[in-house]
Design an enzyme around this catalytic site. Sequence first.
Site, PDB file in Angstrom:
ATOM      1  N   GLU A  83       0.829  -1.208   0.000  1.00 40.27           N
ATOM      2  CA  GLU A  83       0.000   0.000   0.000  1.00 40.27           C
ATOM      3  C   GLU A  83       0.864   1.259   0.000  1.00 40.27           C
ATOM      4  O   GLU A  83       0.451   2.311  -0.469  1.00 40.27           O
ATOM      5  CB  GLU A  83      -0.917  -0.021   1.238  1.00 40.27           C
ATOM      6  CG  GLU A  83      -2.246   0.655   0.983  1.00 40.27           C
ATOM      7  CD  GLU A  83      -3.255   0.424   2.103  1.00 40.27           C
ATOM      8  OE1 GLU A  83      -4.416   0.138   1.784  1.00 40.27           O
ATOM      9  OE2 GLU A  83      -2.888   0.527   3.285  1.00 40.27           O
TER      10      GLU A  83
ATOM     11  N   HIS B 273       6.973 -26.871   0.968  1.00 42.54           N
ATOM     12  CA  HIS B 273       6.217 -27.985   0.401  1.00 42.54           C
ATOM     13  C   HIS B 273       5.053 -27.486  -0.427  1.00 42.54           C
ATOM     14  O   HIS B 273       4.082 -28.208  -0.657  1.00 42.54           O
ATOM     15  CB  HIS B 273       5.744 -28.902   1.530  1.00 42.54           C
ATOM     16  CG  HIS B 273       6.892 -29.422   2.345  1.00 42.54           C
ATOM     17  ND1 HIS B 273       7.577 -30.567   2.028  1.00 42.54           N
ATOM     18  CD2 HIS B 273       7.519 -28.882   3.423  1.00 42.54           C
ATOM     19  CE1 HIS B 273       8.564 -30.741   2.899  1.00 42.54           C
ATOM     20  NE2 HIS B 273       8.557 -29.721   3.755  1.00 42.54           N
TER      21      HIS B 273
ATOM     22  N   LYS C  88     -13.341   2.551  -2.011  1.00 41.94           N
ATOM     23  CA  LYS C  88     -14.230   2.907  -0.891  1.00 41.94           C
ATOM     24  C   LYS C  88     -15.391   3.750  -1.409  1.00 41.94           C
ATOM     25  O   LYS C  88     -16.531   3.589  -0.980  1.00 41.94           O
ATOM     26  CB  LYS C  88     -13.463   3.708   0.175  1.00 41.94           C
ATOM     27  CG  LYS C  88     -12.522   2.868   1.030  1.00 41.94           C
ATOM     28  CD  LYS C  88     -11.936   3.726   2.155  1.00 41.94           C
ATOM     29  CE  LYS C  88     -10.962   2.949   3.032  1.00 41.94           C
ATOM     30  NZ  LYS C  88     -10.330   3.756   4.067  1.00 41.94           N
TER      31      LYS C  88
END
Length: 439
Positions: free
Chosen positions: A275, A296, A409
């Site tokens: 960000e 793995h 937003k």
Amino acid sequence: MLEIDYSNMMSDVIGEAGLTGEDFDTIEAGARKAHEEISGRKRPGFAFLDLPEQDVSALKEMGGEVREGSRYYLHLGIGGSALGPRTILEALSPFLNYLRSPKVFIYDNVDPCTLENILSLVDLSRTAVNVVTKSGSTAETMASYMVMHEKLGGRTEPFLATTDPEKGYLRKMARDSGMRALPVPPEVGGRYSVLTPVGLLLAEVIGVGADALLAGAREMREHCREADLERNPAYLFGAMLYLMDARKRRNINVMLPYADRLKPLSEWFCQLWAESLGKEGKGSTPYPSLGTTDQHSQLQLWMQGPPDKVITFLRIGDYGTDVPIPRVFEDTGFGYLGGHSLAELITAEEESTELCLAGNGRPNMTITVPVVDAAHLGQLFLFFELATAFAGCLYGVNAFNQPGVEEGKNFTYGMMGREGYGEKRAEVLESRKKKVWKA
Ligand code: PA5
């Protein structure tokens, strides 16, 4: 004190994928300018560096009240208002909720199933709820607050607010209702706020104490005062990741702690890096990982996939405990493990992975964390924050804003019918028409 081994980032160890003195020369002027900006606090956002000196008396008092008076503690917040607190909780008090009181829940994602599960576990009459939002207006956090407000019968006493000291809806509501409240310094950005009441109150609630975290951060800051990269570990770390991206096209950076307790730290780091730096077409992509688990799962890609990654190992010097592997099954193929310990095994796995990546020309570096405790966690927070802010200067971006997040937003506000966002709502509805749906 943390230690960084960056030999596997250098060309004399890993060949042409590694950095050379000439690469560092290309940022000499930029690094000098970055240091001037940071040491002169030329942007308000650099205020996170001064947090070790803050007055923590009010948050300690409030932490004590919660610790003594509540059996459950619900932290509502998202992004920078959740990831740092979760890092503190998991690193310093893993399994707390099985062992101690208050039992802590961090609710960030407005997933209704998660809230239902939390509510099925807590006794609301003995729950304190902290509403944590710096802006005091984030939809997720405010919606969770509204739900909890109703569930608690509209009472004010169970609630605390952690928000801007002056601005925002939540501050006004706290003022009007008499809700207890703590301030988040306005100049400290959300993702840099872990060492403000955002994270420190939780540290007090779980009995770790804010002081040790701040002392660690202070100590790290003292080690990162010099302009010279070789004498400033945070600058060096930020510069190497920047150079790997800018000069070597290694634009993915993997954060790989070898401790379950530090998994949330890698998620916190990824938010901070992404960000802060991902703007104006610049930045590199961080991704959170965990050793040995991801050996793995991801290691094949890191070893032989596209040569676009840098791996940062977090090695643990001392796990604080160990479990011996008993000498059983000696005449089987895994009898060799007996007589060693789990800490030995996880450390051997880490070192082997470093070595095989380096042997394959894959850049990596190792930060050794002597012990996972509050002081070292404070060091890690400040180290990564400063490294990110420094990299922001090298990239030439503002590491303290997030314009790309604000736009999303605004669409959400439009969809949820917020006044003044009608145009955004219309844009969303229009965009739906353009979508092609196929059965
Ligand atoms: O770093 C940031 O500023 C963001 O990630 C914020 O922390 C996040 O959007 C939550 O904001 P607030 O604390 O204002 O609710």
